[in-house]
Scaffold this active site. Sequence first.
Site, mmCIF file in Angstrom:
data_model
loop_
_atom_site.group_PDB
_atom_site.id
_atom_site.type_symbol
_atom_site.label_atom_id
_atom_site.label_comp_id
_atom_site.label_asym_id
_atom_site.label_seq_id
_atom_site.Cartn_x
_atom_site.Cartn_y
_atom_site.Cartn_z
ATOM 1 N N GLN A 149 -11.337 2.402 -8.548
ATOM 2 C CA GLN A 149 -12.609 1.685 -8.562
ATOM 3 C C GLN A 149 -13.369 1.900 -7.263
ATOM 4 O O GLN A 149 -14.581 2.101 -7.260
ATOM 5 C CB GLN A 149 -12.347 0.182 -8.770
ATOM 6 N N ARG B 184 -1.334 0.910 -14.678
ATOM 7 C CA ARG B 184 -1.974 -0.375 -14.329
ATOM 8 C C ARG B 184 -0.923 -1.458 -14.497
ATOM 9 O O ARG B 184 -0.381 -1.648 -15.585
ATOM 10 C CB ARG B 184 -3.169 -0.647 -15.241
ATOM 11 N N ASP C 249 -16.717 -9.578 -7.382
ATOM 12 C CA ASP C 249 -15.681 -9.369 -8.405
ATOM 13 C C ASP C 249 -15.319 -10.748 -8.951
ATOM 14 O O ASP C 249 -15.702 -11.777 -8.373
ATOM 15 C CB ASP C 249 -14.461 -8.680 -7.734
ATOM 16 N N ARG D 242 -16.592 5.803 -12.711
ATOM 17 C CA ARG D 242 -15.128 5.781 -12.836
ATOM 18 C C ARG D 242 -14.657 7.115 -13.409
ATOM 19 O O ARG D 242 -13.682 7.709 -12.953
ATOM 20 C CB ARG D 242 -14.677 4.637 -13.758
ATOM 21 N N CYS E 23 -17.454 -4.438 -10.164
ATOM 22 C CA CYS E 23 -16.545 -3.508 -10.850
ATOM 23 C C CYS E 23 -16.469 -3.785 -12.345
ATOM 24 O O CYS E 23 -16.085 -2.907 -13.104
ATOM 25 C CB CYS E 23 -15.156 -3.557 -10.208
ATOM 26 N N HIS F 145 -7.065 -1.293 -5.952
ATOM 27 C CA HIS F 145 -7.742 -0.688 -7.118
ATOM 28 C C HIS F 145 -8.443 0.577 -6.600
ATOM 29 O O HIS F 145 -9.673 0.652 -6.553
ATOM 30 C CB HIS F 145 -8.730 -1.680 -7.726
HETATM 31 N N1 CP Z 1 -13.286 -2.306 -13.414
HETATM 32 C C1 CP Z 1 -12.220 -2.118 -14.181
HETATM 33 O O1 CP Z 1 -11.146 -1.683 -13.733
HETATM 34 O O2 CP Z 1 -12.415 -2.445 -15.491
HETATM 35 P P1 CP Z 1 -11.327 -2.541 -16.625
HETATM 36 O O3 CP Z 1 -10.418 -3.699 -16.285
HETATM 37 O O4 CP Z 1 -12.102 -2.768 -17.896
HETATM 38 O O5 CP Z 1 -10.525 -1.263 -16.663
HETATM 39 N N1 NVA Z 2 -9.765 -8.172 -9.293
HETATM 40 C C1 NVA Z 2 -9.912 -7.906 -10.711
HETATM 41 C C2 NVA Z 2 -10.415 -6.519 -10.930
HETATM 42 C C3 NVA Z 2 -10.699 -6.194 -12.370
HETATM 43 C C4 NVA Z 2 -11.148 -4.787 -12.592
HETATM 44 C C5 NVA Z 2 -8.577 -8.092 -11.398
HETATM 45 O O1 NVA Z 2 -7.550 -7.684 -10.847
HETATM 46 O O2 NVA Z 2 -8.558 -8.664 -12.483
#
Ligand code: CP
Ligand code: NVA
Length: 298
Positions: A130, A100, A217, A284, A256, A127
């Site tokens: 997700q 990530r 989101d 997930r 999400c 993502h």
């Molecule tokens: N939706 C999602 O990716 O959540 P987190 O940021 O908690 O991993």
């Molecule tokens: N678009 C959001 C998704 C979080 C799971 C971010 O990148 O923070």
Amino acid sequence: MKHLLSIEELTAGQITALLDDAVRLKAERGRHEQPLAGQTWAMIFTKSSTRTRVSFEVGVRELGGFPMFLSKNDIQLGRGEPIKDTARVLGRMVHGCIIRTFAQQDVVDFAHYSGIPTINALTDDEHPCQILADLLTVKEALGGWEGKKIAFIGDGFSNMTISWMWAAKRLGFELAVAAPAAYQPPAEFLAKLDAPNVTVTADPAVAAKGAHVINTDVWLSMGQEDQQEKEEAFGPFQVNAGLLADAAEGHIVLHCLPAYRGKEITEEVLEKHADVIFQEAENRLHAQKAVLVALAKR
Ligand code: CP
Ligand code: NVA
């Protein structure tokens, strides 16, 4: 499938095969195969995470492997060691890596230099994990996406929207994106996407009308927390009871998470749709286990 770097690079057949296997792994939880037995999977996270971290740690363990969580401050990456050097070290020691981070190119470079299966656990561009979980939830809740209208209300060019647009391109469902003019997908992206089934509007009511799935989101993604001026454009894009009034009968709401109540969604809507939203969060685990199984088999 050697890596999971984006939805863009997947075929429709790969997506549906992953989802079918996720359904199986969900049903067989506690009894299925353990193809990661004896393996160590690194998890490099340079952004916060609840769902992704926990679901991958649990998923790797349930498939017999050992997850090694490495926040950027635990490793020299946080002090400026290049991703290509980190990749060449880890590639000689661990069996796969879940990353990530910010730049998509870092995930692409890690996959290239490490030579081990690499999974994008969220970048600024996509993502994919997700969206696989979201599609699994749509499949479970509505029986599939054929003939369904999916709306995305909010930031029109975030990692979530970009992955949804590629999913619509690959699977052919109707996707209506509603975003403020300044936060819509740029023309070059839409030209590359080349998907007549994806429409973009600045009117959230147009996107929500007749929609079977309403997705939203955060307005400020991770790394954008100081862009308060961005948030000001999003007021009319809140998913609230008024916006949902013209959605299709039996519609579901997806988020999400994490959710900012009173911003992109109201407390009332989130709690009304909490069963599906937390089913989406649980998915997930199952969707990512299907990805891990596919990568372990290659
Ligand atoms: N939706 C999602 O990716 O959540 P987190 O940021 O908690 O991993
Ligand atoms: N678009 C959001 C998704 C979080 C799971 C971010 O990148 O923070």
